[in-house]
Design a protein around this motif. Structure first.
Motif, PDB file in Angstrom:
ATOM      1  N   LEU A 186       0.854  -1.193   0.000  1.00  0.00           N
ATOM      2  CA  LEU A 186       0.000   0.000   0.000  1.00  0.00           C
ATOM      3  C   LEU A 186       0.885   1.236   0.000  1.00  0.00           C
ATOM      4  CD1 LEU A 186      -2.758  -1.159   2.528  1.00  0.00           C
ATOM      5  CD2 LEU A 186      -2.635  -1.486   0.049  1.00  0.00           C
ATOM      6  N   GLY A 187       1.294   1.626  -1.197  1.00  0.00           N
ATOM      7  CA  GLY A 187       2.131   2.809  -1.347  1.00  0.00           C
ATOM      8  C   GLY A 187       3.578   2.598  -0.961  1.00  0.00           C
ATOM      9  N   GLY A 188       4.034   1.360  -0.896  1.00  0.00           N
ATOM     10  CA  GLY A 188       5.409   1.095  -0.498  1.00  0.00           C
ATOM     11  C   GLY A 188       6.423   1.296  -1.606  1.00  0.00           C
ATOM     12  N   HIS A 189       5.981   1.096  -2.847  1.00  0.00           N
ATOM     13  CA  HIS A 189       6.888   1.292  -3.989  1.00  0.00           C
ATOM     14  C   HIS A 189       6.615   2.620  -4.675  1.00  0.00           C
ATOM     15  CE1 HIS A 189       8.549  -0.018  -8.124  1.00  0.00           C
ATOM     16  NE2 HIS A 189       9.521   0.400  -7.356  1.00  0.00           N
ATOM     17  N   GLU A 190       5.342   2.906  -4.893  1.00  0.00           N
ATOM     18  CA  GLU A 190       4.911   4.194  -5.421  1.00  0.00           C
ATOM     19  C   GLU A 190       3.775   4.700  -4.555  1.00  0.00           C
ATOM     20  OE1 GLU A 190       4.442   4.549  -9.768  1.00  0.00           O
ATOM     21  OE2 GLU A 190       5.042   2.444  -9.858  1.00  0.00           O
ATOM     22  N   GLU A 191       3.860   5.962  -4.146  1.00  0.00           N
ATOM     23  CA  GLU A 191       2.854   6.516  -3.248  1.00  0.00           C
ATOM     24  C   GLU A 191       1.444   6.345  -3.791  1.00  0.00           C
ATOM     25  OE1 GLU A 191       3.012   7.779  -0.320  1.00  0.00           O
ATOM     26  OE2 GLU A 191       5.067   8.463   0.049  1.00  0.00           O
ATOM     27  N   ASN A 194      -1.477   1.046  -5.090  1.00  0.00           N
ATOM     28  CA  ASN A 194      -1.736   0.043  -4.060  1.00  0.00           C
ATOM     29  C   ASN A 194      -1.869  -1.323  -4.701  1.00  0.00           C
ATOM     30  OD1 ASN A 194      -1.925   1.914  -1.809  1.00  0.00           O
ATOM     31  ND2 ASN A 194      -3.869   2.578  -2.723  1.00  0.00           N
ATOM     32  N   CYS A 195      -1.548  -2.353  -3.931  1.00  0.00           N
ATOM     33  CA  CYS A 195      -1.507  -3.701  -4.487  1.00  0.00           C
ATOM     34  C   CYS A 195      -1.870  -4.727  -3.421  1.00  0.00           C
ATOM     35  CB  CYS A 195      -0.095  -3.958  -5.022  1.00  0.00           C
ATOM     36  SG  CYS A 195       0.167  -5.594  -5.694  1.00  0.00           S
ATOM     37  N   ILE A 196      -2.626  -5.743  -3.829  1.00  0.00           N
ATOM     38  CA  ILE A 196      -2.926  -6.874  -2.947  1.00  0.00           C
ATOM     39  C   ILE A 196      -2.554  -8.153  -3.690  1.00  0.00           C
ATOM     40  CG2 ILE A 196      -4.757  -5.721  -1.657  1.00  0.00           C
ATOM     41  CD1 ILE A 196      -6.794  -7.062  -3.500  1.00  0.00           C
ATOM     42  N   GLY A 197      -2.131  -9.177  -2.951  1.00  0.00           N
ATOM     43  CA  GLY A 197      -1.684 -10.393  -3.611  1.00  0.00           C
ATOM     44  C   GLY A 197      -2.033 -11.652  -2.845  1.00  0.00           C
ATOM     45  N   ALA A 198      -2.025 -12.767  -3.583  1.00  0.00           N
ATOM     46  CA  ALA A 198      -2.320 -14.077  -2.996  1.00  0.00           C
ATOM     47  C   ALA A 198      -1.385 -15.115  -3.613  1.00  0.00           C
ATOM     48  CB  ALA A 198      -3.782 -14.453  -3.230  1.00  0.00           C
ATOM     49  N   PRO A 199      -1.070 -16.184  -2.872  1.00  0.00           N
ATOM     50  CA  PRO A 199      -0.139 -17.203  -3.357  1.00  0.00           C
ATOM     51  C   PRO A 199      -0.810 -18.275  -4.204  1.00  0.00           C
ATOM     52  CG  PRO A 199      -0.764 -17.715  -1.123  1.00  0.00           C
ATOM     53  CD  PRO A 199      -1.472 -16.427  -1.477  1.00  0.00           C
ATOM     54  N   ILE A 200      -0.046 -18.840  -5.112  1.00  0.00           N
ATOM     55  CA  ILE A 200      -0.465 -20.000  -5.899  1.00  0.00           C
ATOM     56  C   ILE A 200       0.413 -21.165  -5.463  1.00  0.00           C
ATOM     57  CG2 ILE A 200      -0.570 -20.996  -8.218  1.00  0.00           C
ATOM     58  CD1 ILE A 200      -1.073 -18.060  -9.179  1.00  0.00           C
ATOM     59  N   ARG A 201      -0.196 -22.249  -5.041  1.00  0.00           N
ATOM     60  CA  ARG A 201       0.532 -23.355  -4.436  1.00  0.00           C
ATOM     61  C   ARG A 201       0.498 -24.605  -5.304  1.00  0.00           C
ATOM     62  NH1 ARG A 201       1.610 -21.993   0.894  1.00  0.00           N
ATOM     63  NH2 ARG A 201       0.390 -20.207   1.679  1.00  0.00           N
ATOM     64  N   GLY A 202       1.557 -25.391  -5.186  1.00  0.00           N
ATOM     65  CA  GLY A 202       1.631 -26.663  -5.873  1.00  0.00           C
ATOM     66  C   GLY A 202       1.017 -27.769  -5.040  1.00  0.00           C
ATOM     67  N   LEU A 226      -8.705  -3.422  -1.041  1.00  0.00           N
ATOM     68  CA  LEU A 226      -8.656  -4.502  -0.050  1.00  0.00           C
ATOM     69  C   LEU A 226      -9.961  -5.298   0.005  1.00  0.00           C
ATOM     70  CD1 LEU A 226      -6.722  -2.693   2.802  1.00  0.00           C
ATOM     71  CD2 LEU A 226      -6.034  -4.836   1.721  1.00  0.00           C
ATOM     72  N   SER A 227     -11.063  -4.656  -0.349  1.00  0.00           N
ATOM     73  CA  SER A 227     -12.342  -5.372  -0.333  1.00  0.00           C
ATOM     74  C   SER A 227     -12.400  -6.458  -1.400  1.00  0.00           C
ATOM     75  CB  SER A 227     -13.500  -4.386  -0.532  1.00  0.00           C
ATOM     76  OG  SER A 227     -13.533  -3.905  -1.875  1.00  0.00           O
ATOM     77  N   LEU A 228     -11.482  -6.397  -2.374  1.00  0.00           N
ATOM     78  CA  LEU A 228     -11.421  -7.409  -3.428  1.00  0.00           C
ATOM     79  C   LEU A 228     -10.575  -8.616  -3.033  1.00  0.00           C
ATOM     80  CD1 LEU A 228     -10.883  -5.101  -6.538  1.00  0.00           C
ATOM     81  CD2 LEU A 228     -13.016  -6.172  -5.804  1.00  0.00           C
ATOM     82  N   LEU A 229      -9.948  -8.561  -1.882  1.00  0.00           N
ATOM     83  CA  LEU A 229      -9.032  -9.629  -1.491  1.00  0.00           C
ATOM     84  C   LEU A 229      -9.675 -11.018  -1.478  1.00  0.00           C
ATOM     85  CD1 LEU A 229      -6.156 -10.329  -0.680  1.00  0.00           C
ATOM     86  CD2 LEU A 229      -6.763  -9.833   1.687  1.00  0.00           C
ATOM     87  N   LYS A 263      -7.701  -6.335   7.624  1.00  0.00           N
ATOM     88  CA  LYS A 263      -6.795  -5.298   8.095  1.00  0.00           C
ATOM     89  C   LYS A 263      -5.524  -5.314   7.259  1.00  0.00           C
ATOM     90  CE  LYS A 263      -8.379  -5.451  12.894  1.00  0.00           C
ATOM     91  NZ  LYS A 263      -7.979  -5.682  14.297  1.00  0.00           N
ATOM     92  N   GLU A 264      -4.942  -4.135   7.130  1.00  0.00           N
ATOM     93  CA  GLU A 264      -3.691  -4.010   6.372  1.00  0.00           C
ATOM     94  C   GLU A 264      -2.577  -4.723   7.121  1.00  0.00           C
ATOM     95  OE1 GLU A 264      -0.431  -0.559   5.383  1.00  0.00           O
ATOM     96  OE2 GLU A 264      -2.481   0.008   5.869  1.00  0.00           O
TER      97      GLU A 264
END
Length: 266
Positions: A186-191, A194-202, A226-229, A263-264
């Motif tokens: 959330l603004g860590g790379h560019e103010e 914002n970005c949310i992510g999830a893992p893909i597992r084997g 974040l509501s799209l998480l 929560k963030e």
């Protein structure tokens, strides 16, 4: 690696910056022009380098073909891509897929947003490893000793005031991500991004790739993203099941209803 191979491979990143003549190549390698010419001719024979009419050299078409072939043969990308496209059609934001290779996190797929604002990211380009959500997901899954050793070697550039400042904070963040199973930037790379992510597992439960959804805050707020998480995590789960060969559960990507934004991550 032999010195000859090392020198030949060193020519490729040089030409990736743009065409160069024989003298420039020789100077960059610190070798005589005759040596540089021999290396360039070998690369030319394999289609990795092309000699232009102005006598300058550029990267050859064969190199791009090999790169594209390598990307297309990454099974996780092939499996994930239609799901990323489907998610993009629902939410409209930029979607990335990334993997961890040789101490770098690289984008291997990208689906552009449907609005005019574009993110400066490219397939094959390394991500900002200490702040990107996909990087946090991939590194959080590493064995503890490897995770700590990598954190010790990294630099911690302060891209913004919200960037992770040091090793201790980074390891703490990875511990949180490992526990909760999702990550944010959330603004860590560019103010403004914002970005949310999830893992893909084997099949063994290990993280083989990570996907993320990114958007500028002029389009959606961090809270709205974040509501799209839940939807993002479901998409990642569907890809994981398909990648690992597990039986489908029939809960493919769909718009969540009544979800409370998480929560963030600290």
């Amino acid at each position: 690696m032999s010195q000859t191979v090392d020198r030949a491979l060193s020519i490729l990143p040089l030409l990736a910056q743009g065409p160069a003549d024989l003298g420039q190549v020789a100077e960059r390698l610190g070798v005589h022009k005759s040596t540089a010419l021999r290396l360039l001719r070998t690369l030319h024979e394999h289609g990795l380098v092309y000699r232009q009419q102005d006598q300058r050299y550029r990267l050859g078409a064969r190199l791009f073909a090999l790169a594209q072939e390598a990307v297309e043969n990454l099974d996780v990308r092939e499996i994930a891509h239609p799901h990323l496209v489907a998610l993009n059609e629902q939410i409209g934001h930029t979607i990335h897929l990334a993997v961890y290779e040789e101490s770098e996190v690289l984008y291997i797929d990208k689906v552009e947003s449907r609005y005019p604002v574009r993110m400066y990211s490219r397939i094959g380009k390394p991500v900002a490893i200490t702040v990107a959500a996909v990087a946090k997901l991939l590194l959080a899954d590493l064995p503890e000793a490897e995770r700590r050793a990598l954190a010790e070697k990294l630099d911690y550039p302060m891209y913004t005031s919200r960037s992770i400042p040091n090793r201790v904070a980074f390891l703490k963040e990875l511990a949180v991500v490992r526990e909760q199973g999702w990550a944010t930037d959330l603004g860590g790379h560019e103010e403004s991004i914002n970005c949310i992510g999830a893992p893909i597992r084997g099949a063994d439960g290990r993280v083989v790739a990570a996907m993320s959804v990114s958007a500028p805050n002029v389009v959606v707020t961090a809270e709205e993203l974040l509501s799209l998480l839940p939807l993002v995590r479901r998409t990642a789960d569907v890809i994981s099941r398909e990648y690992s060969g597990a039986a489908p559960s029939g809960d493919g990507p769909r718009t969540p209803r009544g979800n409370t934004p998480p929560k963030e991550a600290s």
